[in-house]
Design a protein around this motif. Structure first.
Motif, PDB file in Angstrom:
ATOM      1  N   MET A 171      21.352  11.909   4.082  1.00 31.62           N
ATOM      2  CA  MET A 171      21.115  13.158   3.413  1.00 31.62           C
ATOM      3  C   MET A 171      19.624  13.395   3.315  1.00 31.62           C
ATOM      4  SD  MET A 171      23.841  12.768   0.370  1.00 31.62           S
ATOM      5  CE  MET A 171      25.514  12.393   0.773  1.00 31.62           C
ATOM      6  N   GLY A 172      19.258  14.631   3.319  1.00 27.39           N
ATOM      7  CA  GLY A 172      17.859  14.991   3.180  1.00 27.39           C
ATOM      8  C   GLY A 172      17.394  15.872   4.317  1.00 27.39           C
ATOM      9  N   MET A 208      21.736   9.515  -6.668  1.00 25.81           N
ATOM     10  CA  MET A 208      22.613  10.557  -6.123  1.00 25.81           C
ATOM     11  C   MET A 208      23.238  11.378  -7.240  1.00 25.81           C
ATOM     12  SD  MET A 208      24.475   8.776  -2.849  1.00 25.81           S
ATOM     13  CE  MET A 208      25.659  10.093  -2.800  1.00 25.81           C
ATOM     14  N   ASP A 209      23.650  10.710  -8.319  1.00 29.86           N
ATOM     15  CA  ASP A 209      24.272  11.408  -9.438  1.00 29.86           C
ATOM     16  C   ASP A 209      23.276  12.362 -10.098  1.00 29.86           C
ATOM     17  OD1 ASP A 209      26.683  11.801 -10.915  1.00 29.86           O
ATOM     18  OD2 ASP A 209      25.796  10.676 -12.583  1.00 29.86           O
ATOM     19  N   LYS A 239      21.433  19.835  -8.791  1.00 30.42           N
ATOM     20  CA  LYS A 239      21.914  20.897  -7.907  1.00 30.42           C
ATOM     21  C   LYS A 239      22.999  21.741  -8.582  1.00 30.42           C
ATOM     22  CE  LYS A 239      22.317  23.098  -4.016  1.00 30.42           C
ATOM     23  NZ  LYS A 239      21.328  24.021  -3.568  1.00 30.42           N
ATOM     24  N   GLY A 240      23.642  21.183  -9.593  1.00 35.11           N
ATOM     25  CA  GLY A 240      24.711  21.912 -10.273  1.00 35.11           C
ATOM     26  C   GLY A 240      26.087  21.620  -9.717  1.00 35.11           C
ATOM     27  N   VAL A 275      24.326  15.921  -2.749  1.00 32.78           N
ATOM     28  CA  VAL A 275      23.042  16.023  -3.438  1.00 32.78           C
ATOM     29  C   VAL A 275      22.357  17.369  -3.213  1.00 32.78           C
ATOM     30  CG1 VAL A 275      22.697  13.533  -3.393  1.00 32.78           C
ATOM     31  CG2 VAL A 275      21.684  14.927  -1.604  1.00 32.78           C
ATOM     32  N   GLY A 276      22.966  18.278  -2.474  1.00 30.58           N
ATOM     33  CA  GLY A 276      22.402  19.603  -2.294  1.00 30.58           C
ATOM     34  C   GLY A 276      21.425  19.737  -1.144  1.00 30.58           C
TER      35      GLY A 276
END
Length: 107
Positions: free
Chosen positions: A1-2, A83-84, A90-91, A45-46
């Motif tokens: 991710m990222g 991650m949490d 991010k919502g 994670v958005g």
């Protein structure tokens, strides 16, 4: 991710990872190294990212291939709490933690 995940994963598979070729929320079989992998383009994670589902017997090999990729900035491991935290920022909601059938915060 990222933001660099597409560039890194593109160096490890021949699959089309472009927005048009691999739409968000979709999944498909890809090959990483010699391993069959189910990849889903989704990120909790958005950020841009994929979840990789790897048969157990290939997991360490795929991990080693990803972590040793030298074509750009080195990938980094993050923990569950990081991650949490990003998920909350991010919502994105989590079933059982933020949402339940009985109301917020109730098991």
């Amino acid at each position: 991710m990222g933001p660099r995940s597409r560039a890194l994963l593109s160096r490890l598979t021949e699959a089309d990872l472009s927005n048009a070729g691999f739409r968000i929320g979709s999944g498909r079989h890809v090959t990483i190294g010699s391993a069959p992998v189910w990849a889903q383009r989704i990120s909790y994670v958005g950020e841009l990212g994929w979840e990789l589902y790897i048969p157990t017997e290939f997991a360490t090999g795929v991990f080693d291939v990803v972590m040793s990729e030298g074509g750009g900035p080195a990938p980094r491991l993050v923990g569950y709490h990081a991650m949490d935290s990003l998920r909350c920022e991010k919502g994105y909601r989590s079933w059982g933690q933020d949402l339940s059938a009985t109301g917020p915060g109730k098991p």
